[in-house]
Design an enzyme around this catalytic site. Structure first.
Site, PDB file in Angstrom:
ATOM      1  N   LYS A  13       0.840  -1.213   0.000  1.00 22.48           N
ATOM      2  CA  LYS A  13       0.000   0.000   0.000  1.00 22.48           C
ATOM      3  C   LYS A  13       0.872   1.260   0.000  1.00 22.48           C
ATOM      4  O   LYS A  13       0.641   2.187  -0.763  1.00 22.48           O
ATOM      5  CB  LYS A  13      -0.936   0.029   1.223  1.00 22.48           C
ATOM      6  CG  LYS A  13      -1.925  -1.101   1.277  1.00 22.48           C
ATOM      7  CD  LYS A  13      -2.920  -0.936   2.416  1.00 22.48           C
ATOM      8  CE  LYS A  13      -2.293  -0.979   3.805  1.00 22.48           C
ATOM      9  NZ  LYS A  13      -1.692  -2.278   4.167  1.00 22.48           N
ATOM     10  N   ARG A  88      -9.703   1.304   8.720  1.00 22.45           N
ATOM     11  CA  ARG A  88      -9.315  -0.073   9.024  1.00 22.45           C
ATOM     12  C   ARG A  88     -10.402  -0.819   9.782  1.00 22.45           C
ATOM     13  O   ARG A  88     -10.232  -1.995  10.086  1.00 22.45           O
ATOM     14  CB  ARG A  88      -8.063  -0.052   9.887  1.00 22.45           C
ATOM     15  CG  ARG A  88      -6.775  -0.415   9.148  1.00 22.45           C
ATOM     16  CD  ARG A  88      -5.695  -0.311  10.176  1.00 22.45           C
ATOM     17  NE  ARG A  88      -4.480  -0.991   9.967  1.00 22.45           N
ATOM     18  CZ  ARG A  88      -3.377  -0.424   9.480  1.00 22.45           C
ATOM     19  NH1 ARG A  88      -3.394   0.794   9.020  1.00 22.45           N
ATOM     20  NH2 ARG A  88      -2.266  -1.100   9.461  1.00 22.45           N
ATOM     21  N   ARG A 127      12.178  -5.247   5.271  1.00 25.60           N
ATOM     22  CA  ARG A 127      11.982  -3.948   4.620  1.00 25.60           C
ATOM     23  C   ARG A 127      12.583  -2.813   5.454  1.00 25.60           C
ATOM     24  O   ARG A 127      12.681  -2.890   6.671  1.00 25.60           O
ATOM     25  CB  ARG A 127      10.517  -3.704   4.277  1.00 25.60           C
ATOM     26  CG  ARG A 127       9.577  -3.551   5.423  1.00 25.60           C
ATOM     27  CD  ARG A 127       8.147  -3.422   4.917  1.00 25.60           C
ATOM     28  NE  ARG A 127       7.254  -3.117   6.024  1.00 25.60           N
ATOM     29  CZ  ARG A 127       5.945  -2.926   5.905  1.00 25.60           C
ATOM     30  NH1 ARG A 127       5.357  -3.013   4.736  1.00 25.60           N
ATOM     31  NH2 ARG A 127       5.212  -2.653   6.955  1.00 25.60           N
ATOM     32  N   ARG A 160      11.049  -0.500  10.843  1.00 24.67           N
ATOM     33  CA  ARG A 160       9.956  -0.332  11.784  1.00 24.67           C
ATOM     34  C   ARG A 160      10.061  -1.361  12.910  1.00 24.67           C
ATOM     35  O   ARG A 160      10.282  -2.534  12.644  1.00 24.67           O
ATOM     36  CB  ARG A 160       8.616  -0.502  11.064  1.00 24.67           C
ATOM     37  CG  ARG A 160       8.241   0.696  10.237  1.00 24.67           C
ATOM     38  CD  ARG A 160       7.007   0.489   9.424  1.00 24.67           C
ATOM     39  NE  ARG A 160       5.903  -0.158  10.132  1.00 24.67           N
ATOM     40  CZ  ARG A 160       4.681  -0.259   9.643  1.00 24.67           C
ATOM     41  NH1 ARG A 160       4.416   0.240   8.445  1.00 24.67           N
ATOM     42  NH2 ARG A 160       3.729  -0.861  10.312  1.00 24.67           N
ATOM     43  N   ARG A 171      -0.635  -8.320  13.444  1.00 15.50           N
ATOM     44  CA  ARG A 171      -1.191  -7.314  12.520  1.00 15.50           C
ATOM     45  C   ARG A 171      -2.076  -7.994  11.470  1.00 15.50           C
ATOM     46  O   ARG A 171      -3.107  -7.457  11.075  1.00 15.50           O
ATOM     47  CB  ARG A 171      -0.051  -6.526  11.867  1.00 15.50           C
ATOM     48  CG  ARG A 171       0.592  -5.553  12.854  1.00 15.50           C
ATOM     49  CD  ARG A 171       1.989  -5.108  12.440  1.00 15.50           C
ATOM     50  NE  ARG A 171       2.009  -4.402  11.177  1.00 15.50           N
ATOM     51  CZ  ARG A 171       3.128  -4.220  10.454  1.00 15.50           C
ATOM     52  NH1 ARG A 171       4.282  -4.699  10.878  1.00 15.50           N
ATOM     53  NH2 ARG A 171       3.066  -3.550   9.336  1.00 15.50           N
TER      54      ARG A 171
END
Ligand code: AMP
Length: 215
Positions: A13, A88, A127, A160, A171
């Site tokens: 996203k 969400r 990432r 992160r 998550r």
């Protein structure tokens, strides 16, 4: 135009929102980025949200709705927004509809980026992001020169704290329990287009541009 990007963590996203900003006159609004900034700044909101984010759970609706309302008003009613990571929950989607109606606007398109579960964990772990916002990955998207951002030439990268396997699983659980029902909510409004998030970044970009034609 107001575009909502829906998809599990790791679907791409953020990457697609950045691409849309570069290709079109659109502004990315990411509640995750706003919350991380609040945590870094140590604000009241950051203190409330930080512990919840570390567990991979969703922060209460009223906190994120307030953030989005502020930004929509600050950035101007005429802007084209990409909502990344918001709404969400059904409660957030309903609040967004009310908020936009008051401003004589509406969600124009909802793009669902679909990705296999197995791929998500591998995508998330590994990432990292340059301080300019450009995203990278240890395996799938390395900078052309190691340690140097392709986009801005910067050398400061961060990872992160919630991109660990354990938190990613939490998550994903939150995504399936609380966010997936939004697909039906927006399908009833006839606004949903799905793209195959397993394809390469550029293919997904083309599919998204196709889905936005005529909006
Ligand atoms: P993201 O960067 O979108 O993956 O968001 C990171 C974390 O911030 C999530 O795991 C949640 O804890 C929190 N968060 C971001 N956006 C929302 C939202 N719209 N509603 C509730 N929590 C959110």
């Amino acid at each position: 135009m107001i575009l909502v990007l829906l998809g599990p963590p790791g679907a791409g996203k953020g990457t697609q929102a950045k691409g849309l900003e570069d290709r079109h006159a659109m502004v990315q609004l990411s509640t995750g980025d706003m919350l991380r900034a609040a945590v870094a700044a140590g604000t009241d909101l950051g203190l409330k949200a930080g512990a919840i984010m570390e567990r991979g759970e969703l922060v209460p609706d009223d906190l994120v709705i307030g953030l989005i309302a502020e930004r929509i008003d600050a950035d101007g009613a005429s802007e084209n927004f990409i909502l990344d990571g918001f709404p969400r929950t059904i409660g957030q989607a309903e609040a967004l509809d009310r908020l936009l109606e008051e401003r004589k606007r509406t969600v124009d398109r909802v793009i669902v980026i679909a990705v296999d579960d197995d791929a998500l964990v591998a995508r998330i772990i590994g990432r990292f992001t340059c301080e300019c916002g450009e995203g990278y990955h240890d395996v799938f998207k390395k900078p052309k020169v190691a340690g140097v951002c392709d986009r801005c030439g910067g050398t400061k990268f961060t990872r992160r704290p919630d991109d660990t396997e354990e938190v990613v699983r939490a998550r994903l659980k939150a995504y399936y329990a609380q966010t997936v029902p939004l697909i039906g909510y927006y399908e009833q409004q006839g606004k949903v287009a799905s793209v195959d998030g397993m394809a390469g970044i550029e293919t997904v970009e083309k599919e998204i541009d196709e889905a936005l034609k005529g909006v």
